[in-house]
Design a protein around this motif. Structure first.
Motif, mmCIF file in Angstrom:
data_model
loop_
_atom_site.group_PDB
_atom_site.id
_atom_site.type_symbol
_atom_site.label_atom_id
_atom_site.label_comp_id
_atom_site.label_asym_id
_atom_site.label_seq_id
_atom_site.Cartn_x
_atom_site.Cartn_y
_atom_site.Cartn_z
ATOM 1 N N MET A 111 -8.933 34.459 67.213
ATOM 2 C CA MET A 111 -7.845 33.496 67.274
ATOM 3 C C MET A 111 -8.273 32.228 66.549
ATOM 4 N N GLN A 112 -7.376 31.719 65.690
ATOM 5 C CA GLN A 112 -7.687 30.526 64.921
ATOM 6 C C GLN A 112 -7.400 29.271 65.729
ATOM 7 N N ASP A 113 -8.180 28.247 65.446
ATOM 8 C CA ASP A 113 -7.984 26.946 66.071
ATOM 9 C C ASP A 113 -6.660 26.364 65.596
ATOM 10 N N GLN A 114 -5.812 25.931 66.515
ATOM 11 C CA GLN A 114 -4.503 25.394 66.142
ATOM 12 C C GLN A 114 -4.515 23.875 65.944
ATOM 13 N N HIS A 115 -5.686 23.269 66.018
ATOM 14 C CA HIS A 115 -5.794 21.832 65.803
ATOM 15 C C HIS A 115 -6.122 21.570 64.345
ATOM 16 N N PRO A 116 -5.349 20.688 63.689
ATOM 17 C CA PRO A 116 -5.635 20.398 62.286
ATOM 18 C C PRO A 116 -7.028 19.791 62.127
ATOM 19 N N ARG A 117 -7.684 20.148 61.029
ATOM 20 C CA ARG A 117 -8.976 19.547 60.714
ATOM 21 C C ARG A 117 -8.836 18.798 59.401
ATOM 22 N N ALA A 118 -9.540 17.695 59.288
ATOM 23 C CA ALA A 118 -9.477 16.880 58.084
ATOM 24 C C ALA A 118 -10.068 17.639 56.906
ATOM 25 N N ILE A 119 -9.399 17.535 55.762
ATOM 26 C CA ILE A 119 -9.901 18.094 54.519
ATOM 27 C C ILE A 119 -9.769 17.022 53.439
ATOM 28 N N ALA A 163 -5.513 14.197 54.485
ATOM 29 C CA ALA A 163 -5.037 15.587 54.450
ATOM 30 C C ALA A 163 -5.693 16.358 55.586
ATOM 31 N N GLN A 164 -4.943 17.317 56.115
ATOM 32 C CA GLN A 164 -5.442 18.168 57.192
ATOM 33 C C GLN A 164 -4.975 19.595 56.948
ATOM 34 N N GLN A 165 -5.718 20.533 57.521
ATOM 35 C CA GLN A 165 -5.359 21.938 57.450
ATOM 36 C C GLN A 165 -5.455 22.519 58.851
ATOM 37 N N THR A 166 -4.411 23.243 59.277
ATOM 38 C CA THR A 166 -4.419 23.920 60.565
ATOM 39 C C THR A 166 -4.889 25.360 60.404
ATOM 40 N N ASP A 167 -4.361 26.047 59.390
ATOM 41 C CA ASP A 167 -4.759 27.416 59.075
ATOM 42 C C ASP A 167 -4.426 27.662 57.609
ATOM 43 N N ALA A 168 -4.437 28.915 57.186
ATOM 44 C CA ALA A 168 -4.272 29.232 55.764
ATOM 45 C C ALA A 168 -2.900 28.862 55.206
ATOM 46 N N THR A 169 -1.919 28.637 56.069
ATOM 47 C CA THR A 169 -0.567 28.343 55.579
ATOM 48 C C THR A 169 0.008 27.019 56.080
ATOM 49 N N HIS A 170 -0.742 26.251 56.854
ATOM 50 C CA HIS A 170 -0.228 25.009 57.433
ATOM 51 C C HIS A 170 -1.116 23.827 57.060
ATOM 52 N N TYR A 171 -0.489 22.836 56.413
ATOM 53 C CA TYR A 171 -1.198 21.657 55.924
ATOM 54 C C TYR A 171 -0.402 20.402 56.243
ATOM 55 N N ILE A 172 -1.116 19.287 56.350
ATOM 56 C CA ILE A 172 -0.489 17.981 56.562
ATOM 57 C C ILE A 172 -1.040 17.026 55.518
ATOM 58 N N PHE A 205 12.762 -0.251 51.840
ATOM 59 C CA PHE A 205 13.467 0.502 52.879
ATOM 60 C C PHE A 205 13.345 -0.260 54.200
ATOM 61 N N PRO A 206 14.175 0.061 55.208
ATOM 62 C CA PRO A 206 14.091 -0.631 56.494
ATOM 63 C C PRO A 206 12.671 -0.575 57.062
ATOM 64 N N GLY A 207 12.133 -1.723 57.428
ATOM 65 C CA GLY A 207 10.781 -1.796 57.974
ATOM 66 C C GLY A 207 9.735 -2.126 56.922
ATOM 67 N N GLY A 208 9.968 -1.723 55.682
ATOM 68 C CA GLY A 208 9.094 -2.098 54.574
ATOM 69 C C GLY A 208 7.800 -1.324 54.414
ATOM 70 N N THR A 209 7.221 -0.817 55.517
ATOM 71 C CA THR A 209 6.010 0.003 55.436
ATOM 72 C C THR A 209 6.107 1.117 56.467
ATOM 73 N N VAL A 210 5.519 2.251 56.125
ATOM 74 C CA VAL A 210 5.493 3.374 57.059
ATOM 75 C C VAL A 210 4.400 4.353 56.628
ATOM 76 N N ASP A 211 3.804 4.991 57.609
ATOM 77 C CA ASP A 211 2.895 6.097 57.353
ATOM 78 C C ASP A 211 3.642 7.369 57.725
ATOM 79 N N LEU A 212 3.763 8.291 56.774
ATOM 80 C CA LEU A 212 4.507 9.528 56.997
ATOM 81 C C LEU A 212 3.585 10.727 56.886
ATOM 82 N N ARG A 213 3.815 11.706 57.762
ATOM 83 C CA ARG A 213 3.117 12.980 57.687
ATOM 84 C C ARG A 213 4.063 14.005 57.059
ATOM 85 N N TYR A 214 3.611 14.626 56.006
ATOM 86 C CA TYR A 214 4.334 15.713 55.360
ATOM 87 C C TYR A 214 3.692 17.003 55.876
ATOM 88 N N ARG A 215 4.387 17.717 56.748
ATOM 89 C CA ARG A 215 3.859 18.948 57.347
ATOM 90 C C ARG A 215 4.400 20.144 56.564
#
Length: 119
Positions: free
Chosen positions: A1-9, A76-85, A94-104
């Motif tokens: 079973m693969q670890d489902q927690h993203p790891r930094a890459i 950048a993070q990787q959860t498994d072979a097909t899931h990346y952040i 834009f409203p707020g002017g700054t934001v950190d976004l995760r692209y999953r």
């Protein structure tokens, strides 16, 4: 079973499909960006869902011109072979002017099958 927690890459360890999409999207090159997606891909951004190439292309065109901003890949993070952040820092008119976004990203057959963009 693969670890489902993203790891930094390292950001340059993201798959080519993701880096190509991000470069095209940041350059507002919609024609290239849309080629990174499967025909039945789903994108969720700002609480809205877009299904299939035609809706995703309309979303890319709209989002490219909606605001002026700078964007920086900060992690950048990787959860498994097909899931990346890919985490980005945006600053702009834009409203707020700054934001950190995760692209999953979920990949299928070396293309983006699902993308969720959220803070």
């Amino acid at each position: 079973m693969q670890d489902q927690h993203p790891r930094a890459i390292a950001p340059d360890a993201l798959p080519e499909t993701i880096t190509s999409y991000l470069k095209a999207h940041h350059a507002r090159d919609t024609a290239t960006a849309v080629t990174a997606f499967t025909g039945d891909a789903i994108v969720t951004d700002d609480g809205r869902t877009y299904r299939g190439a035609a809706e995703i292309e309309r979303w890319l065109n709209r989002s490219a011109g909606e605001f002026t901003y700078t964007i920086e890949l900060t992690g950048a993070q990787q959860t498994d072979a097909t899931h990346y952040i890919a985490t980005h820092h945006l600053e702009g008119n834009f409203p707020g002017g700054t934001v950190d976004l995760r692209y999953r990203f979920t990949l299928r057959d070396n293309l983006v099958a699902h993308l969720v963009i959220e803070p």
